[in-house]
Design a protein around this motif. Structure first.
Motif, PDB file in Angstrom:
ATOM      1  N   THR A 135       1.031  -0.908  -0.042  1.00  0.00           N
ATOM      2  CA  THR A 135      -0.141  -0.067   0.051  1.00  0.00           C
ATOM      3  C   THR A 135       0.783   0.897   0.202  1.00  0.00           C
ATOM      4  O   THR A 135       1.768   1.386   0.996  1.00  0.00           O
ATOM      5  CB  THR A 135      -0.962   0.152   1.355  1.00  0.00           C
ATOM      6  OG1 THR A 135      -1.839  -1.312   1.156  1.00  0.00           O
ATOM      7  CG2 THR A 135      -1.638   1.024   1.427  1.00  0.00           C
ATOM      8  N   GLU A 150       9.274   9.698   2.842  1.00  0.00           N
ATOM      9  CA  GLU A 150       9.340  10.871   3.556  1.00  0.00           C
ATOM     10  C   GLU A 150      10.208  11.572   4.358  1.00  0.00           C
ATOM     11  O   GLU A 150      10.845  12.445   4.695  1.00  0.00           O
ATOM     12  CB  GLU A 150       8.064  11.565   3.629  1.00  0.00           C
ATOM     13  CG  GLU A 150       6.942  11.963   2.461  1.00  0.00           C
ATOM     14  CD  GLU A 150       5.740  11.987   2.767  1.00  0.00           C
ATOM     15  OE1 GLU A 150       5.354  11.288   4.225  1.00  0.00           O
ATOM     16  OE2 GLU A 150       5.030  11.922   2.044  1.00  0.00           O
ATOM     17  N   MET A 154       5.290   5.354   1.922  1.00  0.00           N
ATOM     18  CA  MET A 154       5.442   7.077   1.395  1.00  0.00           C
ATOM     19  C   MET A 154       6.134   7.447   3.127  1.00  0.00           C
ATOM     20  O   MET A 154       6.619   7.992   3.290  1.00  0.00           O
ATOM     21  CB  MET A 154       4.553   7.109   1.173  1.00  0.00           C
ATOM     22  CG  MET A 154       3.894   7.563  -0.479  1.00  0.00           C
ATOM     23  SD  MET A 154       2.744   8.099  -1.162  1.00  0.00           S
ATOM     24  CE  MET A 154       3.217   9.970  -0.749  1.00  0.00           C
ATOM     25  N   PRO A 155       5.212   7.239   3.768  1.00  0.00           N
ATOM     26  CA  PRO A 155       6.090   7.843   5.315  1.00  0.00           C
ATOM     27  C   PRO A 155       7.550   7.369   5.463  1.00  0.00           C
ATOM     28  O   PRO A 155       8.320   8.398   6.287  1.00  0.00           O
ATOM     29  CB  PRO A 155       5.371   7.514   6.469  1.00  0.00           C
ATOM     30  CG  PRO A 155       3.936   7.032   6.333  1.00  0.00           C
ATOM     31  CD  PRO A 155       4.091   6.627   4.530  1.00  0.00           C
ATOM     32  N   SER A 161       0.563   4.348   0.670  1.00  0.00           N
ATOM     33  CA  SER A 161       0.045   4.575   1.805  1.00  0.00           C
ATOM     34  C   SER A 161       0.929   4.256   3.235  1.00  0.00           C
ATOM     35  O   SER A 161       1.999   4.982   4.283  1.00  0.00           O
ATOM     36  CB  SER A 161      -1.250   5.186   2.752  1.00  0.00           C
ATOM     37  OG  SER A 161      -1.396   3.566   2.727  1.00  0.00           O
ATOM     38  N   ASP A 162       1.756   3.236   3.336  1.00  0.00           N
ATOM     39  CA  ASP A 162       2.425   2.331   4.139  1.00  0.00           C
ATOM     40  C   ASP A 162       3.942   2.554   3.789  1.00  0.00           C
ATOM     41  O   ASP A 162       4.893   2.879   4.415  1.00  0.00           O
ATOM     42  CB  ASP A 162       2.808   1.019   3.933  1.00  0.00           C
ATOM     43  CG  ASP A 162       0.954   0.750   4.457  1.00  0.00           C
ATOM     44  OD1 ASP A 162       0.729   1.304   5.362  1.00  0.00           O
ATOM     45  OD2 ASP A 162       0.848  -0.590   4.604  1.00  0.00           O
TER      46      ASP A 162
END
Length: 185
Positions: free
Chosen positions: A7, A16, A12-13, A9-10
């Motif tokens: 995923t 970042e 990307m952090p 969203s898993d």
């Protein structure tokens, strides 16, 4: 990744906090020799700071840090930007993070984010802190550590003259003091 795609969203952090921005992602579904589905994700990244990095120099540290964070064996925070700003490995980053956490325990008023920003903004000094720690505590360097340690400390103090923010200076000096106060047992 096995069986199902990762995923976005898993991951990307993680990217970042390592100082990257995700520009694009292309997942590819593959079947391995045993007939199981494996997903290959091709990410296009750029650095958040727009700095140019040496991919060959960062590759191993980047891969091992990403894997350690993904597996839950390393923390996912802004200290991880040191992988691209100072080319540090995950253990070196963890050491600087550990001292920052200790600073919180001894009631240093600066936030963890500020401390992380300080070591990222002062990469040469951060590398000197790593060198000092390793010269004091790495058994391979124990025989010649006292003169090397003094050299590193002298260079560290000279580099502090280039730090114009008083709060950053205080944090960096505290790192030095804490490393010097640490005992190998």
């Amino acid at each position: 990744h096995a069986e199902q795609p990762v995923t976005l969203s898993d991951v990307m952090p993680i990217f970042e906090n390592m100082g990257f921005r995700v520009i694009g992602e292309h997942p590819y579904e593959c079947i391995d020799r045993e007939g199981r589905t494996v997903w290959i994700h091709d990410f296009t990244l750029t650095t958040s700071s727009k700095q140019v990095i040496d991919i060959n120099k960062i590759r191993h540290n980047f891969e091992s840090l990403f894997l350690k964070v993904w597996e839950g064996n390393a923390e996912n925070d802004s200290f991880n930007r040191l992988v691209i700003s100072a080319y540090l490995n995950w253990r070196q980053i963890a050491m600087l993070r550990s001292y920052a956490r200790y600073m919180r325990q001894i009631r240093v008023s600066n936030s963890q984010r500020f401390i992380a920003n300080t070591v990222v903004a002062n990469t040469h000094i951060s590398k000197l802190l790593i060198q000092l720690f390793e010269s004091r505590f790495n058994p391979k360097h124990q025989a010649s550590n006292s003169s090397k340690t003094e050299e590193i400390e002298t260079e560290f103090l000279a580099e502090l003259d280039n730090v114009h923010n008083l709060s950053e200076d205080k944090i960096l000096r505290l790192y030095l003091d804490l490393i010097k106060a640490t005992m190998r047992t």
